[in-house]
Design a protein around this motif. Structure first.
Motif, PDB file in Angstrom:
ATOM      1  N   PHE A 151       0.812  -1.217   0.000  1.00  0.00           N
ATOM      2  CA  PHE A 151       0.000   0.000   0.000  1.00  0.00           C
ATOM      3  C   PHE A 151       0.848   1.272   0.000  1.00  0.00           C
ATOM      4  O   PHE A 151       0.309   2.375   0.123  1.00  0.00           O
ATOM      5  N   LEU A 152       2.144   1.133  -0.172  1.00  0.00           N
ATOM      6  CA  LEU A 152       3.040   2.286  -0.200  1.00  0.00           C
ATOM      7  C   LEU A 152       2.640   3.329  -1.248  1.00  0.00           C
ATOM      8  O   LEU A 152       2.763   4.538  -0.995  1.00  0.00           O
ATOM      9  N   PRO A 153       2.154   2.941  -2.446  1.00  0.00           N
ATOM     10  CA  PRO A 153       1.817   3.961  -3.461  1.00  0.00           C
ATOM     11  C   PRO A 153       0.792   4.991  -3.015  1.00  0.00           C
ATOM     12  O   PRO A 153       0.745   6.087  -3.572  1.00  0.00           O
ATOM     13  N   VAL A 154      -0.032   4.659  -2.035  1.00  0.00           N
ATOM     14  CA  VAL A 154      -1.023   5.628  -1.551  1.00  0.00           C
ATOM     15  C   VAL A 154      -0.346   6.784  -0.822  1.00  0.00           C
ATOM     16  O   VAL A 154      -0.855   7.906  -0.805  1.00  0.00           O
TER      17      VAL A 154
ATOM     18  N   HIS B 223       4.190   9.694  -2.298  1.00  0.00           N
ATOM     19  CA  HIS B 223       4.423  11.035  -2.848  1.00  0.00           C
ATOM     20  C   HIS B 223       3.667  12.119  -2.072  1.00  0.00           C
ATOM     21  O   HIS B 223       3.555  13.248  -2.553  1.00  0.00           O
ATOM     22  N   ASN B 224       3.167  11.778  -0.891  1.00  0.00           N
ATOM     23  CA  ASN B 224       2.378  12.729  -0.113  1.00  0.00           C
ATOM     24  C   ASN B 224       3.294  13.793   0.492  1.00  0.00           C
ATOM     25  O   ASN B 224       4.183  13.475   1.284  1.00  0.00           O
ATOM     26  N   PRO B 225       3.093  15.071   0.146  1.00  0.00           N
ATOM     27  CA  PRO B 225       3.982  16.124   0.646  1.00  0.00           C
ATOM     28  C   PRO B 225       3.838  16.382   2.137  1.00  0.00           C
ATOM     29  O   PRO B 225       4.691  17.052   2.737  1.00  0.00           O
ATOM     30  N   GLY B 226       2.784  15.856   2.759  1.00  0.00           N
ATOM     31  CA  GLY B 226       2.583  16.059   4.185  1.00  0.00           C
ATOM     32  C   GLY B 226       3.354  15.107   5.063  1.00  0.00           C
ATOM     33  O   GLY B 226       3.359  15.255   6.294  1.00  0.00           O
ATOM     34  N   LEU B 227       4.011  14.107   4.454  1.00  0.00           N
ATOM     35  CA  LEU B 227       4.751  13.119   5.231  1.00  0.00           C
ATOM     36  C   LEU B 227       6.252  13.370   5.142  1.00  0.00           C
ATOM     37  O   LEU B 227       6.780  13.667   4.069  1.00  0.00           O
ATOM     38  N   SER B 228       6.924  13.217   6.262  1.00  0.00           N
ATOM     39  CA  SER B 228       8.379  13.391   6.304  1.00  0.00           C
ATOM     40  C   SER B 228       9.101  12.087   5.993  1.00  0.00           C
ATOM     41  O   SER B 228      10.110  12.074   5.291  1.00  0.00           O
TER      42      SER B 228
ATOM     43  N   ALA C  76      -5.344  13.852   0.450  1.00  0.00           N
ATOM     44  CA  ALA C  76      -4.780  13.863  -0.905  1.00  0.00           C
ATOM     45  C   ALA C  76      -3.935  12.625  -1.184  1.00  0.00           C
ATOM     46  O   ALA C  76      -3.265  12.091  -0.303  1.00  0.00           O
ATOM     47  N   ILE C  77      -3.982  12.186  -2.453  1.00  0.00           N
ATOM     48  CA  ILE C  77      -3.108  11.125  -2.950  1.00  0.00           C
ATOM     49  C   ILE C  77      -2.396  11.670  -4.178  1.00  0.00           C
ATOM     50  O   ILE C  77      -3.037  12.149  -5.115  1.00  0.00           O
ATOM     51  N   VAL C  78      -1.087  11.602  -4.170  1.00  0.00           N
ATOM     52  CA  VAL C  78      -0.269  12.162  -5.243  1.00  0.00           C
ATOM     53  C   VAL C  78       0.431  11.029  -5.978  1.00  0.00           C
ATOM     54  O   VAL C  78       0.965  10.117  -5.354  1.00  0.00           O
ATOM     55  N   SER C  79       0.426  11.097  -7.310  1.00  0.00           N
ATOM     56  CA  SER C  79       1.052  10.064  -8.139  1.00  0.00           C
ATOM     57  C   SER C  79       2.350  10.576  -8.742  1.00  0.00           C
ATOM     58  O   SER C  79       2.570  11.783  -8.869  1.00  0.00           O
ATOM     59  N   ALA C  80       3.200   9.637  -9.164  1.00  0.00           N
ATOM     60  CA  ALA C  80       4.428   9.987  -9.868  1.00  0.00           C
ATOM     61  C   ALA C  80       4.084  10.536 -11.252  1.00  0.00           C
ATOM     62  O   ALA C  80       3.102  10.106 -11.874  1.00  0.00           O
TER      63      ALA C  80
ATOM     64  N   PRO D 211      -6.352  -3.061 -18.553  1.00  0.00           N
ATOM     65  CA  PRO D 211      -5.264  -4.006 -18.301  1.00  0.00           C
ATOM     66  C   PRO D 211      -5.104  -4.178 -16.790  1.00  0.00           C
ATOM     67  O   PRO D 211      -5.597  -3.349 -16.010  1.00  0.00           O
ATOM     68  N   TRP D 212      -4.435  -5.233 -16.385  1.00  0.00           N
ATOM     69  CA  TRP D 212      -4.188  -5.398 -14.949  1.00  0.00           C
ATOM     70  C   TRP D 212      -3.297  -4.259 -14.475  1.00  0.00           C
ATOM     71  O   TRP D 212      -2.233  -4.001 -15.035  1.00  0.00           O
ATOM     72  N   LEU D 213      -3.756  -3.544 -13.455  1.00  0.00           N
ATOM     73  CA  LEU D 213      -3.055  -2.358 -12.986  1.00  0.00           C
ATOM     74  C   LEU D 213      -2.622  -2.509 -11.532  1.00  0.00           C
ATOM     75  O   LEU D 213      -3.414  -2.954 -10.684  1.00  0.00           O
ATOM     76  N   ARG D 214      -1.394  -2.109 -11.254  1.00  0.00           N
ATOM     77  CA  ARG D 214      -0.953  -1.978  -9.879  1.00  0.00           C
ATOM     78  C   ARG D 214      -1.602  -0.736  -9.264  1.00  0.00           C
ATOM     79  O   ARG D 214      -2.117   0.123  -9.982  1.00  0.00           O
ATOM     80  N   ILE D 215      -1.561  -0.643  -7.951  1.00  0.00           N
ATOM     81  CA  ILE D 215      -2.213   0.484  -7.281  1.00  0.00           C
ATOM     82  C   ILE D 215      -1.701   1.812  -7.817  1.00  0.00           C
ATOM     83  O   ILE D 215      -2.479   2.726  -8.104  1.00  0.00           O
ATOM     84  N   ARG D 216      -0.382   1.931  -7.958  1.00  0.00           N
ATOM     85  CA  ARG D 216       0.178   3.213  -8.403  1.00  0.00           C
ATOM     86  C   ARG D 216      -0.262   3.558  -9.821  1.00  0.00           C
ATOM     87  O   ARG D 216      -0.360   4.739 -10.178  1.00  0.00           O
TER      88      ARG D 216
END
Length: 356
Positions: A41-44, A47-52, A165-169, A251-256
């Motif tokens: 579940f790391l992709p969730v 990229h979150n700017p609120g986490l250090s 918020a959820i931020v993607s690459a 197509p089969w998609l990963r979470i990210r």
């Protein structure tokens, strides 16, 4: 102040917990927020700017070989990593034995969690130093997470505008943009046909009939089927075969990879499952249905979301199997879900521009 959030799984629960980041940043100037999460579940969060800092754990692997040299090495490394951060506060909003142990490994003096009555596993309370009771008004699971986190700050979360918020690459956003550009210009509606429990699923004929009605009502519409298992893929193929070329299997998609796709569709329909909550978190309207679980507890909140609860006296039973499973599935009617679809599209034909 340095704070650690322990919410390791599952996908939907992590999404429901995201507003605690916004809460902490609003009530504590300069706060540093770290998070402990299971690797899938790391992709969730990544990229979150609120986490250090994010601490990734692999507890499923550890449980399979608890006394192996590799597991011992991983746990020693985690303990060192956590203690180096010197947390002022640790919030365990997972509430089971593994999260309690992780909280204890931090060495923090203040470890805050659930009361014994609501913890997933009662042993969790052995590892927290303060346990926060819920209020009767804390019906939604996000409210409950916020209750635990807000108790030490003296400011009630109610009345605050909090987002998750959820931020993607950028590369994942670009891939989703290319995929969306290849679809017709009409509304794009995603069917999330699968989930983890049988008692959360809908019936196949219902999905096909709902797809027919959507295509008939909205010429040029595209229906995307998201799937994560062979059985879900087979159901998607059945719907496409019965409805026609307006239905496409993703197509089969990963979470990210799925997150930016959900950001670009106009509506998501599904049961109590992570992708529905991902869609809501990235601003996409949803229609969701609930059988063994409660819409009041788990459903996305706000004007862009509609929910349907099973019309059974035993709804929200939290059972994973039931002799009345077929009857319960059909108590959620095509009419109810299609009515919710037309209501949302009628009010917010450009779903992303709708007010929250």
């Amino acid at each position: 102040m340095r704070v650690l959030i322990i919410k390791t799984s599952a996908l939907g629960d992590i999404i429901h917990a995201l507003p605690v980041i916004d809460y902490l940043r609003q009530v504590s100037t300069g706060v540093e927020i770290d998070w402990v999460v299971e690797e899938p579940f790391l992709p969730v969060l990544e990229h979150n700017p609120g986490l250090s800092q994010i601490h990734v754990v692999r507890t499923r692997k550890w449980r399979k070989a608890p006394f192996s040299a590799e597991t011992r090495k991983d746990l020693r490394a985690l303990r060192m990593e956590l203690r180096e951060r010197c947390y002022d506060l640790v919030f365990d909003i997972q509430g089971n034995l593994k999260s309690g142990l992780i909280a204890w490994l931090t060495g923090a003096r203040e470890r805050v969690g659930f009361t014994r009555e609501v913890a997933q596993e009662k042993a969790n309370c052995l590892f927290t130093t303060r346990r926060i009771p819920f209020r009767d008004s804390d019906r939604n699971v996000t409210d409950r997470y916020l209750r635990v986190v807000s108790a030490l700050f003296g400011r009630d979360y109610r009345g605050m505008e909090l987002t998750g918020a959820i931020v993607s690459a950028p590369e994942d956003e670009a891939a989703a943009e290319r995929y969306r550009a290849g679809l017709p210009g009409g509304p794009v509606i995603l069917f999330q046909v699968g989930t983890t429990w049988n008692t959360k699923l809908w019936y196949p004929e219902g999905w096909s009939e709902l797809a027919r009605r959507v295509v008939a009502r909205y010429p040029g519409a595209t229906i995307l089927i998201n799937w994560g298992s062979p059985g879900e893929k087979a159901l998607g193929e059945r719907i496409a075969g019965e409805v026609g070329p307006a239905v496409h299997l993703l197509p089969w998609l990963r979470i990210r990879e799925l997150i930016p796709v959900l950001r670009r569709v106009d509506l998501v329909i599904g049961g109590d499952t992570g992708p529905v909550y991902l869609a809501a978190a990235v601003g996409t309207p949803t229609v969701s249905f609930y059988r063994a679980t409660s819409a009041a507890t788990y459903a996305p909140q706000g004007k862009r979301h509609r929910t349907v609860q099973a019309a059974m006296e035993c709804a929200a039973c939290y059972r994973t199997s039931c002799d009345r499973d077929g009857e319960c599935r059909r108590s959620i009617t095509v009419d109810a879900l299609f009515g919710a679809v037309t209501d949302l599209i009628g009010q917010y034909p450009n779903g992303k521009d709708a007010p929250c």
